[in-house]
Motif scaffolding. Structure first.
Motif, PDB file in Angstrom:
ATOM      1  N   TYR A   1     -30.297  -4.136 -31.583  1.00 56.95           N
ATOM      2  CA  TYR A   1     -29.125  -3.747 -30.800  1.00 56.95           C
ATOM      3  C   TYR A   1     -28.247  -4.953 -30.463  1.00 56.95           C
ATOM      4  O   TYR A   1     -27.025  -4.838 -30.392  1.00 56.95           O
ATOM      5  CB  TYR A   1     -29.555  -3.016 -29.527  1.00 56.95           C
ATOM      6  CG  TYR A   1     -29.979  -1.585 -29.784  1.00 56.95           C
ATOM      7  CD1 TYR A   1     -29.704  -0.977 -31.018  1.00 56.95           C
ATOM      8  CD2 TYR A   1     -30.635  -0.838 -28.824  1.00 56.95           C
ATOM      9  CE1 TYR A   1     -30.080   0.318 -31.271  1.00 56.95           C
ATOM     10  CE2 TYR A   1     -31.017   0.472 -29.071  1.00 56.95           C
ATOM     11  CZ  TYR A   1     -30.740   1.049 -30.287  1.00 56.95           C
ATOM     12  OH  TYR A   1     -31.113   2.345 -30.534  1.00 56.95           O
TER      13      TYR A   1
ATOM     14  N   ALA B   1     -26.059  -5.456 -33.322  1.00 57.33           N
ATOM     15  CA  ALA B   1     -25.047  -4.391 -33.359  1.00 57.33           C
ATOM     16  C   ALA B   1     -23.958  -4.645 -32.320  1.00 57.33           C
ATOM     17  O   ALA B   1     -22.764  -4.495 -32.592  1.00 57.33           O
ATOM     18  CB  ALA B   1     -25.704  -3.031 -33.119  1.00 57.33           C
TER      19      ALA B   1
ATOM     20  N   ASN C   1     -20.054  -4.974 -33.084  1.00 60.43           N
ATOM     21  CA  ASN C   1     -19.156  -3.932 -32.591  1.00 60.43           C
ATOM     22  C   ASN C   1     -19.726  -3.320 -31.318  1.00 60.43           C
ATOM     23  O   ASN C   1     -20.483  -2.362 -31.353  1.00 60.43           O
ATOM     24  CB  ASN C   1     -18.981  -2.855 -33.674  1.00 60.43           C
ATOM     25  CG  ASN C   1     -17.922  -1.848 -33.312  1.00 60.43           C
ATOM     26  OD1 ASN C   1     -17.536  -1.744 -32.145  1.00 60.43           O
ATOM     27  ND2 ASN C   1     -17.454  -1.113 -34.284  1.00 60.43           N
TER      28      ASN C   1
ATOM     29  N   GLU D   1     -18.292  -1.616 -29.022  1.00 60.83           N
ATOM     30  CA  GLU D   1     -17.835  -0.252 -28.747  1.00 60.83           C
ATOM     31  C   GLU D   1     -18.718   0.772 -29.477  1.00 60.83           C
ATOM     32  O   GLU D   1     -19.147   1.760 -28.889  1.00 60.83           O
ATOM     33  CB  GLU D   1     -16.374  -0.134 -29.192  1.00 60.83           C
ATOM     34  CG  GLU D   1     -15.626   1.048 -28.653  1.00 60.83           C
ATOM     35  CD  GLU D   1     -15.334   0.948 -27.171  1.00 60.83           C
ATOM     36  OE1 GLU D   1     -15.859   0.034 -26.511  1.00 60.83           O
ATOM     37  OE2 GLU D   1     -14.599   1.798 -26.671  1.00 60.83           O
ATOM     38  N   ALA D   2     -18.977   0.504 -30.752  1.00 62.32           N
ATOM     39  CA  ALA D   2     -19.787   1.456 -31.516  1.00 62.32           C
ATOM     40  C   ALA D   2     -21.205   1.518 -30.958  1.00 62.32           C
ATOM     41  O   ALA D   2     -21.815   2.580 -30.919  1.00 62.32           O
ATOM     42  CB  ALA D   2     -19.819   1.066 -32.989  1.00 62.32           C
ATOM     43  N   ALA D   3     -21.726   0.380 -30.512  1.00 66.33           N
ATOM     44  CA  ALA D   3     -23.063   0.374 -29.920  1.00 66.33           C
ATOM     45  C   ALA D   3     -23.067   1.225 -28.649  1.00 66.33           C
ATOM     46  O   ALA D   3     -23.980   2.015 -28.413  1.00 66.33           O
ATOM     47  CB  ALA D   3     -23.494  -1.056 -29.614  1.00 66.33           C
ATOM     48  N   ARG D   4     -22.009   1.074 -27.844  1.00 64.90           N
ATOM     49  CA  ARG D   4     -21.910   1.853 -26.614  1.00 64.90           C
ATOM     50  C   ARG D   4     -21.844   3.342 -26.934  1.00 64.90           C
ATOM     51  O   ARG D   4     -22.483   4.164 -26.280  1.00 64.90           O
ATOM     52  CB  ARG D   4     -20.646   1.437 -25.854  1.00 64.90           C
ATOM     53  CG  ARG D   4     -20.566   1.947 -24.449  1.00 64.90           C
ATOM     54  CD  ARG D   4     -19.603   1.092 -23.658  1.00 64.90           C
ATOM     55  NE  ARG D   4     -18.231   1.465 -23.872  1.00 64.90           N
ATOM     56  CZ  ARG D   4     -17.540   2.239 -23.027  1.00 64.90           C
ATOM     57  NH1 ARG D   4     -18.113   2.711 -21.954  1.00 64.90           N
ATOM     58  NH2 ARG D   4     -16.293   2.536 -23.268  1.00 64.90           N
ATOM     59  N   PHE D   5     -21.067   3.689 -27.959  1.00 65.66           N
ATOM     60  CA  PHE D   5     -20.940   5.098 -28.345  1.00 65.66           C
ATOM     61  C   PHE D   5     -22.237   5.632 -28.942  1.00 65.66           C
ATOM     62  O   PHE D   5     -22.359   6.833 -29.170  1.00 65.66           O
ATOM     63  CB  PHE D   5     -19.803   5.270 -29.358  1.00 65.66           C
ATOM     64  CG  PHE D   5     -18.460   5.508 -28.720  1.00 65.66           C
ATOM     65  CD1 PHE D   5     -17.736   4.459 -28.198  1.00 65.66           C
ATOM     66  CD2 PHE D   5     -17.922   6.787 -28.636  1.00 65.66           C
ATOM     67  CE1 PHE D   5     -16.499   4.676 -27.605  1.00 65.66           C
ATOM     68  CE2 PHE D   5     -16.691   7.003 -28.047  1.00 65.66           C
ATOM     69  CZ  PHE D   5     -15.977   5.945 -27.536  1.00 65.66           C
ATOM     70  N   SER D   6     -23.175   4.746 -29.261  1.00 58.70           N
ATOM     71  CA  SER D   6     -24.452   5.213 -29.778  1.00 58.70           C
ATOM     72  C   SER D   6     -25.514   5.247 -28.686  1.00 58.70           C
ATOM     73  O   SER D   6     -26.683   5.444 -28.967  1.00 58.70           O
ATOM     74  CB  SER D   6     -24.932   4.293 -30.910  1.00 58.70           C
ATOM     75  OG  SER D   6     -24.033   4.352 -31.986  1.00 58.70           O
ATOM     76  N   GLY D   7     -25.102   5.024 -27.451  1.00 59.39           N
ATOM     77  CA  GLY D   7     -26.054   5.109 -26.356  1.00 59.39           C
ATOM     78  C   GLY D   7     -26.839   3.840 -26.109  1.00 59.39           C
ATOM     79  O   GLY D   7     -27.850   3.867 -25.419  1.00 59.39           O
TER      80      GLY D   7
ATOM     81  N   ARG E   1     -27.633   0.390 -24.323  1.00 60.52           N
ATOM     82  CA  ARG E   1     -27.322  -0.198 -23.014  1.00 60.52           C
ATOM     83  C   ARG E   1     -26.671  -1.552 -23.227  1.00 60.52           C
ATOM     84  O   ARG E   1     -27.325  -2.595 -23.098  1.00 60.52           O
ATOM     85  CB  ARG E   1     -28.608  -0.402 -22.236  1.00 60.52           C
ATOM     86  CG  ARG E   1     -28.977   0.753 -21.364  1.00 60.52           C
ATOM     87  CD  ARG E   1     -29.999   0.261 -20.385  1.00 60.52           C
ATOM     88  NE  ARG E   1     -31.272   0.882 -20.715  1.00 60.52           N
ATOM     89  CZ  ARG E   1     -32.020   1.477 -19.803  1.00 60.52           C
ATOM     90  NH1 ARG E   1     -31.656   1.485 -18.551  1.00 60.52           N
ATOM     91  NH2 ARG E   1     -33.145   2.035 -20.152  1.00 60.52           N
TER      92      ARG E   1
ATOM     93  N   ILE F   1     -26.547  11.637 -24.239  1.00 62.67           N
ATOM     94  CA  ILE F   1     -27.417  11.782 -25.402  1.00 62.67           C
ATOM     95  C   ILE F   1     -28.754  12.390 -24.979  1.00 62.67           C
ATOM     96  O   ILE F   1     -29.284  13.273 -25.641  1.00 62.67           O
ATOM     97  CB  ILE F   1     -27.627  10.412 -26.090  1.00 62.67           C
ATOM     98  CG1 ILE F   1     -26.320   9.939 -26.720  1.00 62.67           C
ATOM     99  CG2 ILE F   1     -28.712  10.497 -27.162  1.00 62.67           C
ATOM    100  CD1 ILE F   1     -26.329   8.477 -27.139  1.00 62.67           C
TER     101      ILE F   1
ATOM    102  N   GLN G   1     -15.513   2.835 -33.268  1.00 63.98           N
ATOM    103  CA  GLN G   1     -16.406   3.469 -32.308  1.00 63.98           C
ATOM    104  C   GLN G   1     -17.610   4.147 -32.950  1.00 63.98           C
ATOM    105  O   GLN G   1     -18.676   4.230 -32.360  1.00 63.98           O
ATOM    106  CB  GLN G   1     -15.632   4.509 -31.485  1.00 63.98           C
ATOM    107  CG  GLN G   1     -14.495   3.880 -30.702  1.00 63.98           C
ATOM    108  CD  GLN G   1     -13.542   4.910 -30.158  1.00 63.98           C
ATOM    109  OE1 GLN G   1     -13.484   6.042 -30.634  1.00 63.98           O
ATOM    110  NE2 GLN G   1     -12.765   4.528 -29.160  1.00 63.98           N
TER     111      GLN G   1
END
Lengths: 364, 544
Positions: free
Chosen positions: A235, A238, A242, A244-250, A252, B373, B387
């Motif tokens: 993580y 990741a 990016n 933002e993309a990590a945040r959008f994947s849940g 922390r 989630i 995103q």
């Protein structure tokens, strides 16, 4: 192979019935190749890139040592190897912290001042002229303090959205100045007889290997495991690429970034203690001066990209080794030490250029 | 050495410019307008013609002997799936890439474009999807960026000339804005007009539009179409690239279709209909474009997501709705109506100011995406590249990104789970990738979107939110995504879909909720889901 073989260009067994008829004809074998099971298990390309980088800088390191050895075989003498490896270990420790912050997309400039501040106070608190506290109290206290500073950096960066560059730059200024202020800019020192245990930390040798090198070995093993074998390590990469993309994947993202700053603080604290113990004195105006830049140099030499997402533990350690070997090389080749930073700068520039050229050649 | 190179480039450049301004082509575009009015027919002489262009990249033959020609007063639409070679062709015409083979002629004379400047000098301007404008400069400064009018021996900026020239340029594109306006104060549509004005001020005679409407609202797009019509009448040659076939029909009289780096065919006049275009693009017949059959028996299904009086920071209104298992609820409205803000709040990205969200009858406290989630609410975000995916990570790592932390003990990386899941999703969703270790950024938009879907489908989803699920996705992959949505809904998943594409919204939704300025303007179901009703609600009216 345990996977079911897929031979027909990715149209593997058991596609959902509704998808079957309408999807197949669009595929052109040459341009849109399907997934073959044998290809799918091939070694990851990213790893091989990292591997290539590490091999490259390790070769560079070997060449540097070899050149020096030709002129002066003493560089591989037992005593020199011990002091050299100790220096490399102390640099590697905080460079690893900075490297991990960089991998997660941040930067930590506070390291040099923290090293000075913590080393200085560790001596002040322990010496008979100071507070005469036992090492068992000072050690955890010092490390807790540096972790706290790191957490504060992380909190200001993540929760308030401040630039890590600015936040840690302020720490760089504050801790250096406070260190000079509380001592009146006088060097603090201790005698080996007064603090034998503390002295051992930086100078002790176990099984022929200096204690700081053992410390690095433990830290590096733990971090190697953390970065490459746990979810959190993945993580961090990741997040660096990016957030933002990590945040959008849940993921922390905030907690993990705060963790990297705390880790950097902790490792800077460890380095500060080892360095103070090793040198037996701390001069507030010069101790740890520009160490943050050395750490970043080692991390970048070792493959970290300042934009985040790239870097490896082994690479950072090799990068630190190159830096220290270069410094020794200057001395062993009989040059004035004033030239050290010029040589380091040129080597770093060459490494960055080589990296860019390799990437361009590989079309990345 | 550099000086010599520069001189050579300059000579070449001048030759190209001479070619462009030479006989055989109409002298200028204003003159061309008059000629066009009188003759009322197309000039037989193309402004630009390229022939037999081939281009190979490592591992991929991007173009194989492609030809293209476009005449003044003509709109040529260039369509094709992602990866068909459109952008490579455009980049060759724009001087960004050099062709391996083939020739370029401007007004019948051979030309080469070693750089972007050479192409611009020959009168060719590309309006890219991402505009080349600086938000912090004024409109006038943007138009003349790099070529500001100068005054006196010290090269002072000639503000007066700048303003006068820019006002002229703006008038040509019909943009009623002061040249002194900061670019950041303009809407996306207006910015695009500034980009066109910039091209015209460089005396462009061929404008190439690359997906110009992808960030525009319906109304702004219509303004753009009118401007394009006008430019065409004035004698410009136009190449128009788009995924939106409705626009292509509206604008072009001639369509060139690329497929796999070759020309798949041309369509003219009445042949330009949806089915023909799709057939040429994907190389097969498609009997029914959208596959979803509206489910009319949904009222018996349990409510999975219940939103009550939800208020987000950006809007003063409260929103309530229910979503049932197996239902596809479309969220319609104009760009900026608050649809994305609403789904972001439901997914825990933005804070919920007031209101309640319940999932499966239980109140859900969605303080972060993590909580959403955990409740089974998953979002495929609007902006895939920033995103949805970590572009630098590979397919396997992206598919595993969200599920990874739920597998493996004590936070250990469960590599076996990750590989297995990634392979499963690649096969199930037909993600076209050379292997699992391929970086996500080297895949096409459709395959990237499938990776984002795969990431969520590997987890237990109860509510799947799709924000513009097929934006920037080619026709073939679009269809696969639609059919996947149908299947998932049939399997009992509740789907909330935000879409700005009217056809998609109408075809895929069992029920449509239309937002207008942050509030629910109306709800449509069954036969009432029509383009007219959705539009009418979207602009704040009522449905029939």
């Amino acid at each position: 192979m345990s996977e079911p073989p897929v031979s027909d260009g990715g149209r593997g067994p058991g596609p959902p019935p509704g998808l079957e008829p309408r999807l197949q004809p669009a595929l052109q074998p040459g341009l849109q190749p399907g997934l073959h099971a044998d290809e799918a298990v091939r070694a990851p390309r990213r790893i091989s890139e990292v591997g290539l980088q590490v091999i490259g800088i390790t070769v560079l390191l070997a060449v540097l040592v070899f050149i020096t050895w030709l002129r002066n075989p003493n560089i591989l003498g037992a005593y020199n190897l011990q002091t050299l490896s100790r220096d490399i270990a102390i640099l590697s420790l905080f460079a690893l912290g900075q490297g991990i912050v960089i991998i997660a997309g941040g930067i930590d400039l506070s390291v040099g001042s923290i090293i000075c501040f913590i080393g200085l106070n560790a001596i002040l608190f322990q010496t008979p002229d100071g507070f005469s506290w036992p090492l068992a109290a000072v050690l955890p206290l010092a490390l807790a303090f540096t972790v706290g500073v790191g957490v504060a950096h992380g909190f200001l960066t993540c929760r308030l959205g401040l630039q890590p560059f600015m936040v840690t730059l302020c720490s760089l200024l504050v801790f250096r100045s406070v260190a000079r202020g509380i001592t009146g800019d006088y060097t603090v020192a201790f005698r080996k007889e007064d603090l034998p245990a503390f002295h051992w930390l930086g100078n002790g040798i176990v099984l022929g290997v200096p204690v700081p090198v053992w410390t690095l070995a433990i830290a590096a093993a733990a971090l190697l495991f953390f970065m490459h074998f746990t979810v959190h390590g993945r993580y961090l990469y990741a997040i660096g690429y990016n957030l933002e993309a990590a945040r959008f994947s849940g993921v922390r993202v905030h907690s993990l970034r705060v963790f990297t700053f705390a880790l950097s603080g902790l490792l800077a604290g460890v380095s500060g203690l080892l360095e103070a113990s090793n040198i037996q004195s701390v001069s507030p105006s010069t101790a740890g001066m520009a160490y943050e830049l050395h750490g970043i140099t080692a991390a970048v030499l070792g493959g970290c990209a300042l934009r985040g997402g790239q870097g490896s533990i082994v690479g950072i350690i090799v990068g630190a080794a190159i830096l220290k070997v270069l410094q020794r090389m200057i001395v062993f080749l009989g040059l004035e030490t004033h030239w050290t930073d010029a040589v380091i700068g040129v080597v770093l520039l060459c490494a960055v250029i080589a990296d860019a050229l390799v990437k361009r050649r590989r079309g990345i | 050495m550099p000086a010599a190179l520069g001189a050579a480039a300059k000579v070449a450049h001048e030759a190209v410019v001479r070619a462009a301004r030479g006989v055989g082509c109409e002298a200028g575009w204003e003159a061309g307008r008059d000629a066009g009015r009188e003759a009322g027919s197309m000039s037989p002489e193309p402004f630009l013609s390229v022939a037999g262009i081939s281009k190979r990249f490592p591992g991929v033959q991007a173009l194989t002997s492609v030809s293209l020609s476009v005449a003044p007063r003509e709109v040529l639409a260039l369509i094709g799936e992602n990866g068909a070679g459109k952008s490579t062709l455009i980049k060759i015409i724009g001087g960004i890439y050099q062709p391996d083979e083939g020739e370029i002629r401007v007004c019948g004379r051979p030309a080469t474009f070693p750089s972007v400047e050479d192409s611009l000098g020959a009168g060719i301007a590309i309006i890219h999807q991402e505009l080349n404008l600086a938000d912090n400069l004024t409109v006038a400064e943007n138009i003349f960026l790099g070529r500001q009018p100068r005054l006196g021996p010290f090269g002072l900026r000639d503000r007066r000339a700048l303003l006068r020239l820019s006002a002229d340029a703006l008038a040509k594109v019909g943009l009623r804005a002061s040249p002194r306006t900061l670019l950041s104060d303009l809407s996306p549509g207006q910015k695009q007009l500034v980009e066109i004005a910039k091209a015209l001020s460089r005396e462009a005679r061929l404008l190439i539009f690359d997906e110009p409407t992808s960030s525009l609202s319906t109304r702004e797009a219509e303004v753009l179409f009118q401007r394009i019509d006008e430019l065409k009448r004035r004698g410009l040659a136009i190449v128009y690239i788009s995924h939106r076939l409705g626009e292509v029909r509206r604008l072009a009289r001639r369509v060139q279709v690329l497929r796999d780096g070759r020309t798949a065919g041309f369509l003219e006049g009445d042949e330009i209909v949806h089915d023909n275009m799709v057939r040429l693009m994907v190389g097969r017949d498609i009997s029914k474009y959208f596959s979803h059959e509206r489910n009319l028996r949904l009222s018996e299904n349990p409510i999975v997501l219940s939103v009550r009086g939800l208020k987000v920071r950006s809007s003063p209104h409260r929103v309530s709705f229910d979503l049932r298992a197996g239902e596809i609820l479309g969220l319609g409205g104009l760009v900026g109506a608050g649809r994305t803000e609403l789904v972001r709040a439901i997914f825990g990205i933005d804070p919920v100011e007031e209101g309640d969200i319940a999932v499966g009858g239980k109140p859900a406290d969605v303080r972060s995406p993590r909580h959403a989630i955990a409740a089974g609410v998953l979002l495929v975000p609007e902006d895939r590249k920033s995103q949805g995916l970590v572009l630098e990570l590979n397919v396997r790592e992206n598919v595993g990104l969200a599920g990874l932390r739920c597998h493996g003990r004590w936070g250990l990386l469960d590599g076996a789970w990750e590989r297995r899941t990634a392979r499963e999703q690649v096969q199930k969703l037909r993600i076209r990738t050379p292997h699992l270790e391929t970086q996500a950024k080297s895949l096409s938009g459709g395959n990237q979107q499938k990776i984002v879907l795969g990431k969520w489908l590997s987890m237990g989803a109860r509510v799947l939110i799709l924000d513009e699920p097929t934006r920037g996705v080619d026709v073939g992959a679009k269809e696969e995504i639609y059919s996947l949505m149908s299947q998932l809904a049939a399997g009992g998943l509740a789907i909330l879909m935000v879409s700005s594409e009217m056809e998609e919204l109408i075809a895929m939704s069992d029920r449509v909720l239309v937002l207008h300025e942050g509030k629910v303007q109306g709800e449509l179901a069954g036969e009432r889901i029509t383009e007219e009703n959705v539009m009418s609600l979207a602009v704040g009216g009522t449905a029939a």
